[in-house]
Write a protein that holds these residues in place. Structure first.
Motif, short mmCIF file in Angstrom:
data_model
loop_
_atom_site.label_atom_id
_atom_site.label_comp_id
_atom_site.label_asym_id
_atom_site.label_seq_id
_atom_site.Cartn_x
_atom_site.Cartn_y
_atom_site.Cartn_z
N PRO A 1 15.94 9.39 34.84
CA PRO A 1 16.54 9.00 36.31
C PRO A 1 17.33 9.82 36.35
O PRO A 1 18.11 9.21 36.03
CB PRO A 1 15.73 8.50 37.10
CG PRO A 1 15.45 6.92 36.11
CD PRO A 1 14.85 8.01 34.92
N ILE A 2 17.67 10.92 36.83
CA ILE A 2 18.89 11.44 36.86
C ILE A 2 19.29 12.28 38.72
O ILE A 2 17.85 12.36 38.88
CB ILE A 2 19.54 12.85 36.52
CG1 ILE A 2 19.22 12.60 34.80
CG2 ILE A 2 20.78 13.94 36.44
CD1 ILE A 2 19.07 13.80 33.57
N ALA A 3 20.17 11.17 38.59
CA ALA A 3 20.85 11.62 40.20
C ALA A 3 20.58 13.05 40.43
O ALA A 3 21.18 14.30 39.66
CB ALA A 3 21.89 10.95 40.58
N ALA A 4 21.11 13.29 41.53
CA ALA A 4 21.04 14.77 42.49
C ALA A 4 22.23 15.51 41.47
O ALA A 4 23.26 16.04 42.69
CB ALA A 4 20.94 15.07 43.44
N THR A 5 22.16 15.95 39.97
CA THR A 5 22.57 16.25 40.10
C THR A 5 22.72 17.69 38.75
O THR A 5 21.44 17.57 37.98
CB THR A 5 23.58 15.45 38.74
OG1 THR A 5 24.48 14.32 39.46
CG2 THR A 5 25.66 15.82 38.03
N THR A 6 23.63 18.38 38.48
CA THR A 6 23.38 19.90 37.88
C THR A 6 23.94 20.10 36.92
O THR A 6 25.04 19.54 36.30
CB THR A 6 23.30 21.40 38.73
OG1 THR A 6 22.64 21.61 39.74
CG2 THR A 6 22.76 22.33 37.68
N VAL B 1 27.47 3.37 37.36
CA VAL B 1 27.51 2.10 37.47
C VAL B 1 26.47 1.67 38.61
O VAL B 1 26.29 0.72 39.10
CB VAL B 1 28.97 2.18 38.17
CG1 VAL B 1 28.98 1.24 39.77
CG2 VAL B 1 29.97 2.44 37.81
N ASP B 2 26.24 2.99 39.33
CA ASP B 2 24.92 2.75 39.95
C ASP B 2 23.56 2.80 38.81
O ASP B 2 22.34 2.38 39.60
CB ASP B 2 24.86 3.68 41.32
CG ASP B 2 24.76 5.23 40.57
OD1 ASP B 2 24.22 5.52 39.45
OD2 ASP B 2 24.02 6.01 41.44
#
Length: 167
Positions: free
Chosen positions: A30-35, A90-91
């Protein structure tokens, strides 16, 4: 709504298929909403930059070509320190910088292997990072160089003794 204007809530079928395939390929991570944009650091000049392939006798010549190339491409931290960014943020989400670092490290490892003779490739299969492979090569060849220096010093000492006896 104009059919020629894309609706962000209803992407065209090709974009949906691409997004689905991309998401399926990374669903386990899972990747945060990051390009995440990873560029190939070797795209410019690495293919033709080395004139010597590493073999058992030319480590210093090979190293003298490899290091400036690696430094010039900004990959010296990866090769020489092996210090990767933290895997997770960290999250708890995956750190995109870590993913980028791993990809660059693996490209660098692949490039290093491609710059070696077949005989030297047999020495490196167990190393999975560019830094571990680099350290193993330096250790191997440093010990060989030290042994060669001692051998030459011994030969020089013998020659000096012979010259002294002749004089």
């Amino acid at each position: 709504m104009d059919p020629l204007v894309e609706n962000p809530n209803n992407p065209p079928p090709a974009a949906t298929a691409t997004a689905t395939a991309t998401n399926a390929a990374v669903a386990a991570v899972p990747i945060a909403a990051t390009t995440l944009t990873v560029t190939n650091p070797f795209a410019n000049s690495l293919n033709s930059s080395l004139t010597v392939k590493l073999d058992r006798l030319n480590f210093l010549a090979w190293k003298s070509q490899v290091l400036p190339t690696v430094i010039g491409h900004g990959l010296d931290d990866i090769l020489l320190t092996g210090a990767a960014p933290p895997r997770l943020m960290v999250d708890g989400s995956v750190n995109p910088e870590h993913i980028s670092w791993v990809r660059k490290d693996q490209l660098l490892l692949s490039w290093l292997r491609s710059s070696m003779s077949e005989a030297m490739l047999g020495f490196l299969p167990q190393y999975t990072s560019s830094n571990s492979a680099w350290r193993a090569l330096e250790q191997r060849f440093t010990s060989q160089l030290k042994a060669r220096i001692l051998q030459i010093k011994s030969q020089l000492s013998t020659i000096q003794k012979v010259v002294t006896l002749i004089s």
